[in-house]
Scaffold this motif. Structure first.
Motif, PDB file in Angstrom:
ATOM      1  N   ARG A   1       0.871  -1.184   0.000  1.00 31.14           N
ATOM      2  CA  ARG A   1       0.000   0.000   0.000  1.00 31.14           C
ATOM      3  C   ARG A   1       0.902   1.226   0.000  1.00 31.14           C
ATOM      4  NH1 ARG A   1       0.372   2.457   4.837  1.00 31.14           N
ATOM      5  NH2 ARG A   1       1.173   1.210   6.549  1.00 31.14           N
ATOM      6  N   TYR A   2       0.360   2.342  -0.469  1.00 25.57           N
ATOM      7  CA  TYR A   2       1.101   3.610  -0.468  1.00 25.57           C
ATOM      8  C   TYR A   2       0.728   4.404   0.770  1.00 25.57           C
ATOM      9  CZ  TYR A   2       2.709   8.265  -1.701  1.00 25.57           C
ATOM     10  OH  TYR A   2       3.328   9.491  -1.685  1.00 25.57           O
ATOM     11  N   ASP A   3       1.728   4.998   1.421  1.00 25.20           N
ATOM     12  CA  ASP A   3       1.511   5.862   2.577  1.00 25.20           C
ATOM     13  C   ASP A   3       2.037   7.245   2.231  1.00 25.20           C
ATOM     14  OD1 ASP A   3       2.490   7.248   5.121  1.00 25.20           O
ATOM     15  OD2 ASP A   3       1.324   5.589   5.950  1.00 25.20           O
ATOM     16  N   ALA A   4       1.142   8.232   2.172  1.00 23.95           N
ATOM     17  CA  ALA A   4       1.540   9.587   1.782  1.00 23.95           C
ATOM     18  C   ALA A   4       2.492  10.225   2.791  1.00 23.95           C
ATOM     19  CB  ALA A   4       0.298  10.458   1.600  1.00 23.95           C
TER      20      ALA A   4
ATOM     21  N   GLY B   1       6.066   6.284   0.780  1.00 24.68           N
ATOM     22  CA  GLY B   1       6.635   4.970   0.545  1.00 24.68           C
ATOM     23  C   GLY B   1       5.607   3.888   0.358  1.00 24.68           C
ATOM     24  N   LEU B   2       6.090   2.753  -0.120  1.00 28.89           N
ATOM     25  CA  LEU B   2       5.289   1.558  -0.267  1.00 28.89           C
ATOM     26  C   LEU B   2       5.502   0.707   0.976  1.00 28.89           C
ATOM     27  CD1 LEU B   2       6.130   0.698  -3.986  1.00 28.89           C
ATOM     28  CD2 LEU B   2       4.264   2.112  -3.091  1.00 28.89           C
ATOM     29  N   HIS B   3       4.421   0.376   1.655  1.00 32.09           N
ATOM     30  CA  HIS B   3       4.465  -0.361   2.914  1.00 32.09           C
ATOM     31  C   HIS B   3       3.818  -1.726   2.751  1.00 32.09           C
ATOM     32  CE1 HIS B   3       5.537   2.981   5.759  1.00 32.09           C
ATOM     33  NE2 HIS B   3       5.249   3.659   4.669  1.00 32.09           N
ATOM     34  N   LEU B   4       4.216  -2.652   3.622  1.00 35.05           N
ATOM     35  CA  LEU B   4       3.559  -3.952   3.653  1.00 35.05           C
ATOM     36  C   LEU B   4       2.080  -3.762   3.962  1.00 35.05           C
ATOM     37  CD1 LEU B   4       6.145  -6.012   5.745  1.00 35.05           C
ATOM     38  CD2 LEU B   4       5.917  -5.921   3.249  1.00 35.05           C
ATOM     39  N   SER B   5       1.247  -4.578   3.346  1.00 33.47           N
ATOM     40  CA  SER B   5      -0.188  -4.552   3.586  1.00 33.47           C
ATOM     41  C   SER B   5      -0.646  -5.981   3.870  1.00 33.47           C
ATOM     42  CB  SER B   5      -0.907  -4.001   2.359  1.00 33.47           C
ATOM     43  OG  SER B   5      -2.296  -4.057   2.517  1.00 33.47           O
ATOM     44  N   ASP B   6      -1.192  -6.194   5.058  1.00 32.15           N
ATOM     45  CA  ASP B   6      -1.642  -7.516   5.480  1.00 32.15           C
ATOM     46  C   ASP B   6      -0.537  -8.570   5.372  1.00 32.15           C
ATOM     47  OD1 ASP B   6      -4.245  -6.515   5.953  1.00 32.15           O
ATOM     48  OD2 ASP B   6      -4.711  -6.731   3.810  1.00 32.15           O
ATOM     49  N   PRO B   7       0.608  -8.319   6.042  1.00 32.82           N
ATOM     50  CA  PRO B   7       1.675  -9.323   5.971  1.00 32.82           C
ATOM     51  C   PRO B   7       1.263 -10.613   6.643  1.00 32.82           C
ATOM     52  CG  PRO B   7       2.212  -7.656   7.615  1.00 32.82           C
ATOM     53  CD  PRO B   7       0.959  -7.200   6.923  1.00 32.82           C
ATOM     54  N   GLU B   8       1.687 -11.714   6.040  1.00 31.86           N
ATOM     55  CA  GLU B   8       1.391 -13.048   6.562  1.00 31.86           C
ATOM     56  C   GLU B   8       2.709 -13.779   6.773  1.00 31.86           C
ATOM     57  OE1 GLU B   8      -0.375 -17.162   4.734  1.00 31.86           O
ATOM     58  OE2 GLU B   8      -1.223 -15.284   4.019  1.00 31.86           O
ATOM     59  N   LEU B   9       2.921 -14.254   7.978  1.00 29.59           N
ATOM     60  CA  LEU B   9       4.127 -14.989   8.321  1.00 29.59           C
ATOM     61  C   LEU B   9       4.071 -16.362   7.661  1.00 29.59           C
ATOM     62  CD1 LEU B   9       6.710 -14.770  10.010  1.00 29.59           C
ATOM     63  CD2 LEU B   9       5.432 -15.718  11.930  1.00 29.59           C
ATOM     64  N   LEU B  10       5.052 -16.663   6.793  1.00 35.85           N
ATOM     65  CA  LEU B  10       5.092 -17.943   6.095  1.00 35.85           C
ATOM     66  C   LEU B  10       6.006 -18.947   6.783  1.00 35.85           C
ATOM     67  CD1 LEU B  10       5.442 -16.707   2.403  1.00 35.85           C
ATOM     68  CD2 LEU B  10       3.362 -17.473   3.567  1.00 35.85           C
ATOM     69  N   GLN B  11       7.131 -18.454   7.252  1.00 39.72           N
ATOM     70  CA  GLN B  11       8.107 -19.345   7.856  1.00 39.72           C
ATOM     71  C   GLN B  11       8.821 -18.613   8.977  1.00 39.72           C
ATOM     72  OE1 GLN B  11      10.970 -20.774   5.051  1.00 39.72           O
ATOM     73  NE2 GLN B  11      11.899 -22.187   6.489  1.00 39.72           N
ATOM     74  N   PHE B  12       9.018 -19.313  10.096  1.00 39.04           N
ATOM     75  CA  PHE B  12       9.711 -18.744  11.238  1.00 39.04           C
ATOM     76  C   PHE B  12      10.528 -19.843  11.889  1.00 39.04           C
ATOM     77  CE2 PHE B  12       9.509 -17.907  15.892  1.00 39.04           C
ATOM     78  CZ  PHE B  12      10.375 -16.823  15.913  1.00 39.04           C
ATOM     79  N   ASP B  13      11.835 -19.763  11.707  1.00 32.49           N
ATOM     80  CA  ASP B  13      12.736 -20.758  12.279  1.00 32.49           C
ATOM     81  C   ASP B  13      13.717 -20.041  13.192  1.00 32.49           C
ATOM     82  OD1 ASP B  13      11.702 -22.921  10.731  1.00 32.49           O
ATOM     83  OD2 ASP B  13      12.829 -22.160   9.016  1.00 32.49           O
ATOM     84  N   LEU B  14      13.798 -20.515  14.425  1.00 31.30           N
ATOM     85  CA  LEU B  14      14.735 -19.958  15.391  1.00 31.30           C
ATOM     86  C   LEU B  14      15.476 -21.129  16.028  1.00 31.30           C
ATOM     87  CD1 LEU B  14      15.690 -17.274  16.544  1.00 31.30           C
ATOM     88  CD2 LEU B  14      13.983 -17.523  18.337  1.00 31.30           C
TER      89      LEU B  14
ATOM     90  N   ALA C   1      -4.099   2.802  -6.067  1.00 32.81           N
ATOM     91  CA  ALA C   1      -3.792   1.394  -5.790  1.00 32.81           C
ATOM     92  C   ALA C   1      -2.329   1.064  -6.066  1.00 32.81           C
ATOM     93  CB  ALA C   1      -4.681   0.502  -6.643  1.00 32.81           C
ATOM     94  N   VAL C   2      -1.838   0.114  -5.306  1.00 33.57           N
ATOM     95  CA  VAL C   2      -0.528  -0.479  -5.549  1.00 33.57           C
ATOM     96  C   VAL C   2      -0.779  -1.962  -5.752  1.00 33.57           C
ATOM     97  CG1 VAL C   2       1.781  -0.910  -4.642  1.00 33.57           C
ATOM     98  CG2 VAL C   2       0.614   1.237  -4.077  1.00 33.57           C
ATOM     99  N   ASP C   3      -0.452  -2.445  -6.949  1.00 34.30           N
ATOM    100  CA  ASP C   3      -0.701  -3.840  -7.295  1.00 34.30           C
ATOM    101  C   ASP C   3       0.610  -4.546  -7.622  1.00 34.30           C
ATOM    102  OD1 ASP C   3      -3.593  -3.627  -7.224  1.00 34.30           O
ATOM    103  OD2 ASP C   3      -3.432  -2.502  -9.102  1.00 34.30           O
ATOM    104  N   ILE C   4       0.584  -5.838  -7.511  1.00 33.62           N
ATOM    105  CA  ILE C   4       1.711  -6.652  -7.943  1.00 33.62           C
ATOM    106  C   ILE C   4       1.192  -7.495  -9.100  1.00 33.62           C
ATOM    107  CG2 ILE C   4       3.365  -8.444  -7.294  1.00 33.62           C
ATOM    108  CD1 ILE C   4       3.169  -7.312  -4.404  1.00 33.62           C
ATOM    109  N   ASP C   5       1.682  -7.185 -10.300  1.00 37.19           N
ATOM    110  CA  ASP C   5       1.222  -7.832 -11.526  1.00 37.19           C
ATOM    111  C   ASP C   5       2.421  -8.288 -12.348  1.00 37.19           C
ATOM    112  OD1 ASP C   5      -1.527  -7.343 -11.089  1.00 37.19           O
ATOM    113  OD2 ASP C   5      -1.375  -5.354 -11.990  1.00 37.19           O
ATOM    114  N   ASP C   6       2.385  -9.509 -12.805  1.00 37.02           N
ATOM    115  CA  ASP C   6       3.412 -10.042 -13.707  1.00 37.02           C
ATOM    116  C   ASP C   6       4.833  -9.780 -13.218  1.00 37.02           C
ATOM    117  OD1 ASP C   6       1.481 -11.022 -15.514  1.00 37.02           O
ATOM    118  OD2 ASP C   6       1.304  -9.038 -16.451  1.00 37.02           O
ATOM    119  N   GLY C   7       5.068  -9.986 -11.927  1.00 38.67           N
ATOM    120  CA  GLY C   7       6.416  -9.834 -11.392  1.00 38.67           C
ATOM    121  C   GLY C   7       6.887  -8.403 -11.257  1.00 38.67           C
ATOM    122  N   ARG C   8       5.970  -7.446 -11.241  1.00 40.67           N
ATOM    123  CA  ARG C   8       6.315  -6.037 -11.083  1.00 40.67           C
ATOM    124  C   ARG C   8       5.353  -5.400 -10.096  1.00 40.67           C
ATOM    125  NH1 ARG C   8      10.156  -4.397 -14.107  1.00 40.67           N
ATOM    126  NH2 ARG C   8       9.701  -2.190 -14.126  1.00 40.67           N
ATOM    127  N   VAL C   9       5.839  -4.390  -9.383  1.00 38.11           N
ATOM    128  CA  VAL C   9       4.982  -3.596  -8.506  1.00 38.11           C
ATOM    129  C   VAL C   9       4.498  -2.419  -9.342  1.00 38.11           C
ATOM    130  CG1 VAL C   9       4.927  -2.123  -6.466  1.00 38.11           C
ATOM    131  CG2 VAL C   9       6.197  -4.265  -6.411  1.00 38.11           C
TER     132      VAL C   9
END
Length: 185
Positions: free
Chosen positions: A105-108, A112-125, A172-180
């Motif tokens: 998402r864009y923050d005026a 900058g472009l910020h994470l939107s609804d981040p989802e933790l996929l992997q966490f190894d400690l 809107a900020v989209d991720i399409d075809d390997g590009r932001v």
């Protein structure tokens, strides 16, 4: 012969300058501009490693070596870090791994472009028991929420923002075809 080389070099330099000027002027072509994963990666490389204090400084999280990818066919980016957790003011050497998936998402305020609804996929400690790992996971989720709110993954260039067409703003900020893709509205 030297004169021809000089004129050829001058011509090439002028052509390159003209192309870069044209590229900057037409950056908002079709009311959008796009960024590749390597462009975002270069920005992240300059900003890490980073230490984040949590729980009033009782716990410190170190994130290093960010790796950003835009998987083909997906509409979310993937971001991985080497991670370390230290306690009671000590810093943890990055020995763990963290991977997340997120929209953008864009923050005026930060431009900058910020994470939107981040989802933790992997966490190894490594070396952490299941109890510590569960508590650490909560700390990591808290860190992700804080990071998404305040830290841009990429900051838009000021000269690009100065060239916004009249009456337009970033939508809107989209991720399409390997590009932001940053779109205007």
């Amino acid at each position: 012969m030297h004169r021809h080389r000089f004129f050829f070099a001058a011509f090439v330099a002028t052509a390159i300058a003209a192309c870069s000027t044209i590229g900057a002027m037409s950056a908002w072509l079709n009311n959008q501009v796009s960024y590749s994963a390597p462009q975002l990666q270069r920005y992240l490389d300059r900003r890490f490693p980073r230490d984040f204090d949590k729980l009033g400084g009782l716990v410190s999280v170190t994130l290093a070596n960010p790796r950003l990818s835009l998987p083909p066919g997906e509409h979310r980016l993937r971001l991985e870090f080497d991670m370390g957790i230290g306690a009671l003011g000590g810093q943890g050497a990055p020995s763990g791994h963290l991977a997340l998936s997120s929209g953008l998402r864009y923050d005026a305020a930060t431009q900058g472009l910020h994470l939107s609804d981040p989802e933790l996929l992997q966490f190894d400690l490594p070396g952490a028991g299941s109890l510590l790992k569960g508590g650490a996971r909560g700390i990591v989720n808290s860190l992700l929420a804080e990071y998404a709110r305040s830290e841009p993954v990429y900051r838009l260039e000021p000269d690009l923002l100065e060239k916004l067409p009249a009456g337009k703003r970033i939508g809107a900020v989209d991720i399409d075809d390997g590009r932001v893709v940053v779109r205007l509205q």
